[in-house]
Design a protein around this motif. Structure first.
Motif, PDB file in Angstrom:
ATOM      1  N   ARG A 118       0.837  -1.205   0.000  1.00  0.00           N
ATOM      2  CA  ARG A 118       0.000   0.000   0.000  1.00  0.00           C
ATOM      3  C   ARG A 118       0.872   1.257   0.000  1.00  0.00           C
ATOM      4  NH1 ARG A 118      -2.987   3.532  -1.344  1.00  0.00           N
ATOM      5  NH2 ARG A 118      -4.569   4.480  -0.007  1.00  0.00           N
ATOM      6  N   LYS A 119       1.912   1.252   0.795  1.00  0.00           N
ATOM      7  CA  LYS A 119       2.786   2.419   0.876  1.00  0.00           C
ATOM      8  C   LYS A 119       3.572   2.611  -0.413  1.00  0.00           C
ATOM      9  CE  LYS A 119       4.586   3.471   4.862  1.00  0.00           C
ATOM     10  NZ  LYS A 119       5.303   3.481   6.143  1.00  0.00           N
ATOM     11  N   SER A 121       2.500   1.897  -3.435  1.00  0.00           N
ATOM     12  CA  SER A 121       1.636   2.285  -4.545  1.00  0.00           C
ATOM     13  C   SER A 121       0.891   3.590  -4.302  1.00  0.00           C
ATOM     14  CB  SER A 121       0.616   1.167  -4.817  1.00  0.00           C
ATOM     15  OG  SER A 121      -0.236   0.982  -3.700  1.00  0.00           O
ATOM     16  N   GLU A 122       1.203   4.311  -3.224  1.00  0.00           N
ATOM     17  CA  GLU A 122       0.528   5.565  -2.890  1.00  0.00           C
ATOM     18  C   GLU A 122       1.544   6.692  -2.863  1.00  0.00           C
ATOM     19  OE1 GLU A 122      -1.726   8.323  -2.506  1.00  0.00           O
ATOM     20  OE2 GLU A 122      -2.833   6.442  -2.268  1.00  0.00           O
ATOM     21  N   VAL A 126       1.805   7.843   3.872  1.00  0.00           N
ATOM     22  CA  VAL A 126       0.880   6.847   4.417  1.00  0.00           C
ATOM     23  C   VAL A 126       1.541   6.101   5.563  1.00  0.00           C
ATOM     24  CG1 VAL A 126      -0.490   4.790   3.911  1.00  0.00           C
ATOM     25  CG2 VAL A 126      -0.190   6.528   2.153  1.00  0.00           C
ATOM     26  N   LEU A 207      -3.556   8.594   6.074  1.00  0.00           N
ATOM     27  CA  LEU A 207      -3.062   9.371   4.947  1.00  0.00           C
ATOM     28  C   LEU A 207      -2.885  10.808   5.400  1.00  0.00           C
ATOM     29  CD1 LEU A 207      -4.831   6.964   3.595  1.00  0.00           C
ATOM     30  CD2 LEU A 207      -4.714   8.378   1.543  1.00  0.00           C
ATOM     31  N   LYS A 481      -3.440   5.664 -11.986  1.00  0.00           N
ATOM     32  CA  LYS A 481      -2.089   5.246 -11.626  1.00  0.00           C
ATOM     33  C   LYS A 481      -1.451   4.660 -12.875  1.00  0.00           C
ATOM     34  CE  LYS A 481      -2.944   4.072  -6.752  1.00  0.00           C
ATOM     35  NZ  LYS A 481      -2.871   2.985  -5.730  1.00  0.00           N
ATOM     36  N   HIS A 491       0.849   9.353 -10.672  1.00  0.00           N
ATOM     37  CA  HIS A 491      -0.516   9.480 -10.167  1.00  0.00           C
ATOM     38  C   HIS A 491      -1.124  10.784 -10.679  1.00  0.00           C
ATOM     39  CE1 HIS A 491       0.112   6.463  -6.819  1.00  0.00           C
ATOM     40  NE2 HIS A 491       1.352   6.778  -7.138  1.00  0.00           N
ATOM     41  N   LYS A 547       8.822   9.557  -2.930  1.00  0.00           N
ATOM     42  CA  LYS A 547       7.414   9.804  -3.225  1.00  0.00           C
ATOM     43  C   LYS A 547       7.177  11.298  -3.137  1.00  0.00           C
ATOM     44  CE  LYS A 547       5.257   7.290  -0.127  1.00  0.00           C
ATOM     45  NZ  LYS A 547       4.148   6.570   0.523  1.00  0.00           N
ATOM     46  N   ASN A 549       3.951  14.402  -3.886  1.00  0.00           N
ATOM     47  CA  ASN A 549       2.552  14.647  -4.233  1.00  0.00           C
ATOM     48  C   ASN A 549       2.241  16.129  -4.082  1.00  0.00           C
ATOM     49  OD1 ASN A 549      -0.210  13.171  -4.698  1.00  0.00           O
ATOM     50  ND2 ASN A 549      -0.619  14.724  -3.166  1.00  0.00           N
TER      51      ASN A 549
END
Length: 792
Positions: A118-119, A121-122, A126, A207, A481, A491, A547, A549
């Motif tokens: 999960r971490k 792919s985000e 997270v 999140l 994605k 993303h 990562k 965003n």
């Protein structure tokens, strides 16, 4: 009607035989840890035939020729794998075991491979914690348990209630979801905790940052996603009994879980009960309104409580279709600290309150939260269809002895159709629906979604603060994605929201200078916004990961901010809303840098956040003379606000049984315009550093998974405040956790021990509700818990 139609369509699809072909290549896809992987795209190279794995990791591909096929399995966050299958007719089986793109990426607080995936792919920051973390760090509430994580704090409201802050923002700026549905209570109040049973939480995902593109309004600071337990394995029946006891407030409690499953049908049930007395603080005196209130034996009078939770889940799990119904009812009754509620702390009957530590006298609150949720999903070919439909009712009552102020009659009228002790009542009913389609197109994973919610909140009681209202919100979004390569994941998301809030008229039930004053006018406001998000995950072969965003979020003003007009007895203030407020807009940039080796795990997560129109409660120079006995008047205003900070997580593994960890966080906030230009925001947490040493031997005789862990938290002073907020001094607190598993009739009995605030330190938590009256946090607390499993 819309919710019924969607559920009907899913049920119709579920009864359709989409795999009637006898000539198939079928199989199963799992992770390298053996967990089944759903949503994996399995395709036949050169033929354009694709299928998506279900919740058990299974798939089927129709074929028509007896040739050699190249079967490929691909999933976001995993390395693509291909196999050659020689097909000679009938049914042919093939198995895939997929590995993450980066085997060595192990960040802090990872509990299992699903959390790691999960971490990876985000693009947002997270944190994922599971049952083991919750068991080790059981607090007074689920939010208190999560406050060990960097960037997560709570507004404490006594021993049993708390609400979350993410990077210094809370209330309606943090979305809490439970089983896929947004939890809706009266979260605008600092004294209103979240009605969640921490024993029923299987995994919690936090999140941090702009998450409105998925969750809509209110997800400006982030999201706390509380997930239920996974369905039982086929052919099982069992459960567990949780026992817990705490010394500080003499709490005792239990939570009993029973589950069972045949092949496709299952059930899962839980009953929780907790009973606690007044809690103890490291002081014998507290000052309220400059009034000196004595605390016999250092117990905070009237903070006892009772909590119960009833949960029942049942559902069907098929090859392509699964559906679960969740039913829950959480109830609590808890006292307010008698000297800190209302306008007359000197009139408290201390003799009555101090007779027993376990009784609940006025003032107190009763809260009941009922939920009925259906979660369904159906997958076919390239599509994974999901729908969440929910109903919840939050019924909250606050009881207090009637005390008149201003023009209120000195004797309560017997003709008034409101119970004399009912100070306030809020009755909120919420209807929610979330629907989405996850579509796999080559290297794109597209998600199309729709959310809608309707709230109806009614009020009652002899005091007034917030009017009754109805609120409807809806939004549509698309989220992509795109796997640019095995190491780069892009993303992008776009969302549109519309909301409508209608408030209702309210007039006093008593005359002031000959007339019944109107406290709230009826009006309707509409809001809409476009939000977006863009991000990247870079996980090369090696030790480094990145990562990033960038996103925009928004939040509709709530009824309190638009139309409040009354005394807040918990804050000793008179609050007035502002009907002209605009929807909050927020822009935030997040970066997460990771460095991971066999010995080191390092993660740095800086962020920058800008509000062009932040909504805040502004103190004025006026004082109320009609209702609040001279309380200062506060009104809601908007200003530009800038915030930045971040979290640092460093873990060093000395050897197989000893590790050290440091968790640091920092936040700076400043108002760039308005009457409080240059000041920070209320409840801004000071910098802090958590140092940890954990000893985990491989095995000690009959003890399995034993651990001994020491936390030492250093918190700086908070001198950067906004008037009339007070400064708080720095402090140091030590906590100890220990636990193990022992064999109990061939089942693992789990034992956990905590000692919180080991040295009984007197300190003020800047984000605590009671910090406003300089009341220190709870003293030393020893917590013993056990989980006793049973079944087959």
């Amino acid at each position: 009607m819309c919710a019924t139609a969607i559920l009907f369509i899913l049920l119709v699809l579920a009864t359709t035989n989409v795999s009637a072909q006898q000539n198939v290549i079928k199989g199963r896809v799992s992770s390298h840890h053996g967990h089944p992987l759903s949503g994996v795209v399995v395709s036949l190279a050169g033929y354009g035939t694709q299928a998506m794995t279900d919740s058990t990791g299974s798939f089927k591909l129709p074929v028509s020729q007896q040739v050699n096929y190249t079967v490929t399995a691909s999933h976001v966050g995993y390395k693509t794998q291909s196999k050659t299958v020689s097909y000679t007719g009938g049914s042919k089986s093939v198995t895939f075991i997929l590995h993450p793109l980066n085997h060595e990426l192990e960040e802090v607080h990872i509990q299992d491979n699903r959390a790691l995936n999960r971490k990876q792919s985000e693009s947002m920051n997270v944190e994922v914690v599971g049952k083991d973390f919750i068991q080790r760090n059981l607090g007074g509430s689920l939010m208190t348990t999560l406050s060990r994580l960097p960037g997560v704090k709570t507004i404490g409201i006594g021993s049993g209630q708390s609400k979350p802050l993410i990077r210094g923002l809370g209330f309606n700026r943090v979305v809490v979801t439970d089983k896929g549905i947004k939890h809706e209570g009266q979260q605008w109040g600092a004294d209103h905790g979240l009605e969640l049973d921490q024993f029923a939480a299987s995994e919690v995902e936090i999140l941090k940052g702009a998450a409105s593109f998925i969750y809509g309004s209110d997800a400006i600071a982030g999201v706390i996603d509380v997930k239920p337990s996974l369905p039982p394995m086929p052919g099982t029946f069992g459960g567990s009994v949780d026992l817990i006891g705490k010394t500080n407030n003499s709490l005792y409690g239990t939570s009993v879980n029973v589950y069972g499953r045949k092949k496709n049908w299952f059930f899962d049930s839980r009953l929780t009960y907790q009973n606690y007395g007044d809690y103890k603080v490291p002081t014998d005196t507290v000052y309220v309104y400059d009034f000196k209130a004595r605390l016999p034996n250092r117990y905070l009078r009237n903070t006892a409580g009772r909590e119960s939770g009833l949960h029942f889940n049942t559902g069907y799990i098929g090859e392509h279709f699964r559906s679960t119904i969740y039913l829950s009812n959480v109830y609590s009754r808890s006292g307010f600290f008698a000297n800190a509620h209302g306008l007359e702390p000197r009139q408290v009957d201390t003799l009555l309150h101090d007779q027993s530590r376990r009784d609940i006298q006025m003032p107190y609150q009763e809260v009941n939260h009922f939920k009925l949720i259906n979660r369904s999903q159906y997958h076919t070919g390239k599509h994974l269809l999901q729908a969440d439909i929910g109903y919840q009712r939050n019924f909250r009552q606050e009881f207090s002895i009637y005390v008149n102020h201003g023009f209120m009659p000195p004797i309560y009228p017997t003709t008034l159709n409101i119970p004399q002790n009912l100070e306030r009542e809020f009755d909120k009913q919420v209807y929610s629906i979330n629907a989405r389609d996850v579509l796999q197109l080559n290297r794109h994973q597209l998600t199309f979604g729709f959310n809608a919610e309707h709230q109806d909140n009614q009020i009652n009681g002899w005091s007034f603060l917030v009017p009754a209202f109805k609120q409807t919100t809806s939004g549509i979004f698309i989220y992509d994605k795109f796997a640019l390569s095995e190491t780069v994941l892009l993303h992008g998301a776009l969302r549109y929201d519309y909301g409508r809030l209608q408030t209702f008229h309210y007039s006093d039930w008593f005359p002031s200078e000959g007339e019944f004053v109107t406290r709230a006018n009826a009006f309707t406001r509409s809001f809409n916004s476009i939000v977006w998000s863009a991000g990247i995950n870079y996980t090369p072969e090696g030790n480094f990961s990145l990562k990033a965003n960038l996103g925009k979020s928004f939040r509709m003003p709530i009824a309190k901010e638009l139309a409040a007009n009354g005394v807040n007895y918990h804050y000793f203030s008179y609050e007035q809303g502002n009907q002209g407020l605009n929807a909050e807009q927020s822009y935030q940039a997040d970066v997460t840098l990771g460095w991971n080796t066999n010995k080191w795990q390092i993660q740095l997560s800086p962020f920058y956040n800008y509000f062009p129109n932040y909504i805040y409660l502004n103190p004025t120079g006026r004082h109320d003379i009609l209702y609040g006995a001279g309380n200062q008047v506060f009104n809601y205003s908007q200003s530009r606000v800038m915030r930045y900070g971040g979290e640092l997580q460093v873990k060093y593994r000395v050897n197989n049984w000893l590790s050290a960890e440091a968790l640091g966080e920092y936040l700076y906030a400043e108002q760039l315009s308005g009457e409080k230009k240059g000041f920070t925001l209320p409840f801004s947490p000071p910098p802090s550093l958590l140092l940890n040493v954990t000893y985990q031997p491989v095995q000690i005789k009959a003890l399995k998974d034993a651990y001994l862990s020491v936390d030492y938290r250093l918190t700086a002073a908070q001198n950067n405040t906004v008037p009339p907020e007070r400064e708080t001094q720095g402090y140091r607190v030590m906590n100890i956790q220990a636990g193990t598993k022992v064999n109990f009739y061939n089942r693992p009995l789990m034992l956990s021990l905590q000692v919180q605030n080991v040295f009984d330190t007197r300190y003020l938590n800047h984000t605590s509700f009671y910090r406003l009256i300089q009341l220190p946090e709870a003293g030393r607390n020893i917590i013993l818990s056990a989980k006793i499993p049973f079944g087959r």
